[in-house]
Design an enzyme around this catalytic site. Sequence first.
Site, PDB file in Angstrom:
ATOM      1  N   SER A   1       0.863  -1.191   0.000  1.00  0.00           N
ATOM      2  CA  SER A   1       0.000   0.000   0.000  1.00  0.00           C
ATOM      3  C   SER A   1       0.895   1.234   0.000  1.00  0.00           C
ATOM      4  O   SER A   1       2.069   1.162   0.378  1.00  0.00           O
ATOM      5  CB  SER A   1      -0.849  -0.007   1.277  1.00  0.00           C
TER       6      SER A   1
ATOM      7  N   TYR B   1      -2.200  -1.279  10.405  1.00  0.00           N
ATOM      8  CA  TYR B   1      -2.153  -1.402   8.946  1.00  0.00           C
ATOM      9  C   TYR B   1      -0.828  -0.853   8.399  1.00  0.00           C
ATOM     10  O   TYR B   1      -0.152  -1.503   7.594  1.00  0.00           O
ATOM     11  CB  TYR B   1      -3.340  -0.637   8.359  1.00  0.00           C
TER      12      TYR B   1
HETATM   13  P1  NAD Z   1     -11.479  -6.080  -0.200  1.00  0.00           P
HETATM   14  O1  NAD Z   1     -12.043  -5.959   1.178  1.00  0.00           O
HETATM   15  O2  NAD Z   1     -12.299  -5.704  -1.384  1.00  0.00           O
HETATM   16  O3  NAD Z   1     -10.960  -7.566  -0.439  1.00  0.00           O
HETATM   17  C1  NAD Z   1     -10.254  -8.244   0.538  1.00  0.00           C
HETATM   18  C2  NAD Z   1     -10.241  -9.712   0.177  1.00  0.00           C
HETATM   19  O4  NAD Z   1      -9.583 -10.434   1.242  1.00  0.00           O
HETATM   20  C3  NAD Z   1     -11.654 -10.311   0.073  1.00  0.00           C
HETATM   21  O5  NAD Z   1     -11.649 -11.314  -0.916  1.00  0.00           O
HETATM   22  C4  NAD Z   1     -11.864 -10.922   1.455  1.00  0.00           C
HETATM   23  O6  NAD Z   1     -12.812 -11.970   1.483  1.00  0.00           O
HETATM   24  C5  NAD Z   1     -10.460 -11.448   1.718  1.00  0.00           C
HETATM   25  N1  NAD Z   1     -10.188 -11.708   3.119  1.00  0.00           N
HETATM   26  C6  NAD Z   1     -10.449 -10.904   4.189  1.00  0.00           C
HETATM   27  N2  NAD Z   1     -10.064 -11.523   5.328  1.00  0.00           N
HETATM   28  C7  NAD Z   1      -9.547 -12.735   4.947  1.00  0.00           C
HETATM   29  C8  NAD Z   1      -8.991 -13.833   5.668  1.00  0.00           C
HETATM   30  N3  NAD Z   1      -8.864 -13.816   7.008  1.00  0.00           N
HETATM   31  N4  NAD Z   1      -8.574 -14.928   4.972  1.00  0.00           N
HETATM   32  C9  NAD Z   1      -8.697 -14.962   3.615  1.00  0.00           C
HETATM   33  N5  NAD Z   1      -9.208 -13.948   2.890  1.00  0.00           N
HETATM   34  C10 NAD Z   1      -9.630 -12.860   3.556  1.00  0.00           C
HETATM   35  O7  NAD Z   1     -10.122  -5.259  -0.139  1.00  0.00           O
HETATM   36  P2  NAD Z   1      -9.199  -4.610  -1.270  1.00  0.00           P
HETATM   37  O8  NAD Z   1      -9.331  -3.150  -1.173  1.00  0.00           O
HETATM   38  O9  NAD Z   1      -9.359  -5.296  -2.572  1.00  0.00           O
HETATM   39  O10 NAD Z   1      -7.768  -4.953  -0.640  1.00  0.00           O
HETATM   40  C11 NAD Z   1      -6.915  -5.948  -1.146  1.00  0.00           C
HETATM   41  C12 NAD Z   1      -5.497  -5.640  -0.693  1.00  0.00           C
HETATM   42  O11 NAD Z   1      -5.100  -4.385  -1.236  1.00  0.00           O
HETATM   43  C13 NAD Z   1      -5.332  -5.523   0.822  1.00  0.00           C
HETATM   44  O12 NAD Z   1      -4.105  -6.120   1.213  1.00  0.00           O
HETATM   45  C14 NAD Z   1      -5.300  -4.023   1.043  1.00  0.00           C
HETATM   46  O13 NAD Z   1      -4.591  -3.672   2.205  1.00  0.00           O
HETATM   47  C15 NAD Z   1      -4.595  -3.570  -0.211  1.00  0.00           C
HETATM   48  N6  NAD Z   1      -4.809  -2.156  -0.554  1.00  0.00           N
HETATM   49  C16 NAD Z   1      -6.050  -1.700  -0.838  1.00  0.00           C
HETATM   50  C17 NAD Z   1      -6.200  -0.347  -1.167  1.00  0.00           C
HETATM   51  C18 NAD Z   1      -7.525   0.229  -1.523  1.00  0.00           C
HETATM   52  O14 NAD Z   1      -7.599   1.479  -1.658  1.00  0.00           O
HETATM   53  N7  NAD Z   1      -8.575  -0.534  -1.672  1.00  0.00           N
HETATM   54  C19 NAD Z   1      -5.092   0.490  -1.184  1.00  0.00           C
HETATM   55  C20 NAD Z   1      -3.851  -0.026  -0.888  1.00  0.00           C
HETATM   56  C21 NAD Z   1      -3.709  -1.357  -0.570  1.00  0.00           C
END
Ligand code: NAD
Length: 260
Positions: free
Chosen positions: A142, A155
Site C-alpha cells: 500500500s 495497517y
Molecule cells: P477487499 O475488502 O475488497 O478484499 C479483501 C479480500 O480479502 C476479500 O476477498 C476478502 O474476502 C479477503 N479476506 C479478508 N479476510 C480474509 C482472511 N482472514 N482470509 C482470507 N481472505 C480474507 O479489499 P481490497 O481493497 O481489494 O484490498 C486488497 C489488498 O489491497 C489488501 O491487502 C489491502 O490492504 C490492499 N490495498 C487496498 C487499497 C484500496 O484502496 N482498496 C489500497 C492499498 C492497498
Amino acid sequence: MFNGKAALISGSTSGIGLGIARALAAKGVSIMLNGFGDAAEIETMRADLEREFGVRVLYNGADLAQSDGAGALVRDAEARLGRLDILVNNAGIQHVAAVEDFPLERWDAVIALNLTAVFQGIRAALPGMKARGWGRIINIASAHGQVASINKSAYVASKHGVLGLTKVVGLETAELDITCNAICPGWVLTPLVQKQIDARAQAQGVPVEQAGRDLLAEKQPSKAFTTPEQIGELAVFLCSGAAANMTGGSISMDGGWTAQ
Ligand code: NAD
C-alpha cells in the site's frame, strides 16, 4: 510465457484480488481463488471466470488469519493445480483507531493477515518454485507501506513490514528466476475503502459521494481512484519476461500520493 502457469491470489473474491485474478486468467493462467463471501456467489464467480477465459479456476476459502492458513492454502493450490508459479499475497484488512484506543485483538488480527500470512504463504511456495526453476511473488502492500496516516497503526506497520519482507525474499532468490515485488496502491474503490467512505460520510454528515471526493482530495493528487483492472495489468507485467530483473522492489500506483 503464461500458458500452463498456475497462480494463487489470496483474497480474490473481491476488489483488487479479483482484478488480478481476472487479468492473469485472461493471459491463460490457471487460478486458485481465495477469500470470504456468499458460497453461491463465489461459485458463480468461479464458473464465470472459467467460462470467460477458458482456464481452470478453483476456490479454497481458507481463513488466512489462522495459524498456517496461508501455508495450507499454498499446499492445496499446488496439489490441485499440479504446480504453483505465481503467488499473489493480496488478502488484507484495516482497522481504524488512535494508538491508545487500538484494541490488541484488532492489532493481532491485522498483523496476522496482512503480514504473517504473507510470510507463511511465501515460505510454503518457495520450495516448489525453486524445484521448477521459476516463480513470481507479488505482495499487495500500500502507499501505507511507504508513508503513514493517523489512526492506522496496525495497517501501516503491517504494510511497512511487507515491504521489508519483500526485500529479504528478493535478495534470497536473487540468483534464481524467481522475483518478489510489492505493489503499493493508493486509493482503490473496493469494499475495504467503501467502508471508510461510509464511515466518513456518517461522521461528517455529508453525502457519500462528497465523502469519497474528500477522501481522494486529502491524499491522492490525481483525485481519481486506481482501478482493480489497472493493478491486475501491473501484476501481469511483473510476471512477464520484461520484469525478470525486477526484484525486491515496490511499485507505486497511487495517483501521486507518495510523491508529495
Ligand atoms: P477487499 O475488502 O475488497 O478484499 C479483501 C479480500 O480479502 C476479500 O476477498 C476478502 O474476502 C479477503 N479476506 C479478508 N479476510 C480474509 C482472511 N482472514 N482470509 C482470507 N481472505 C480474507 O479489499 P481490497 O481493497 O481489494 O484490498 C486488497 C489488498 O489491497 C489488501 O491487502 C489491502 O490492504 C490492499 N490495498 C487496498 C487499497 C484500496 O484502496 N482498496 C489500497 C492499498 C492497498
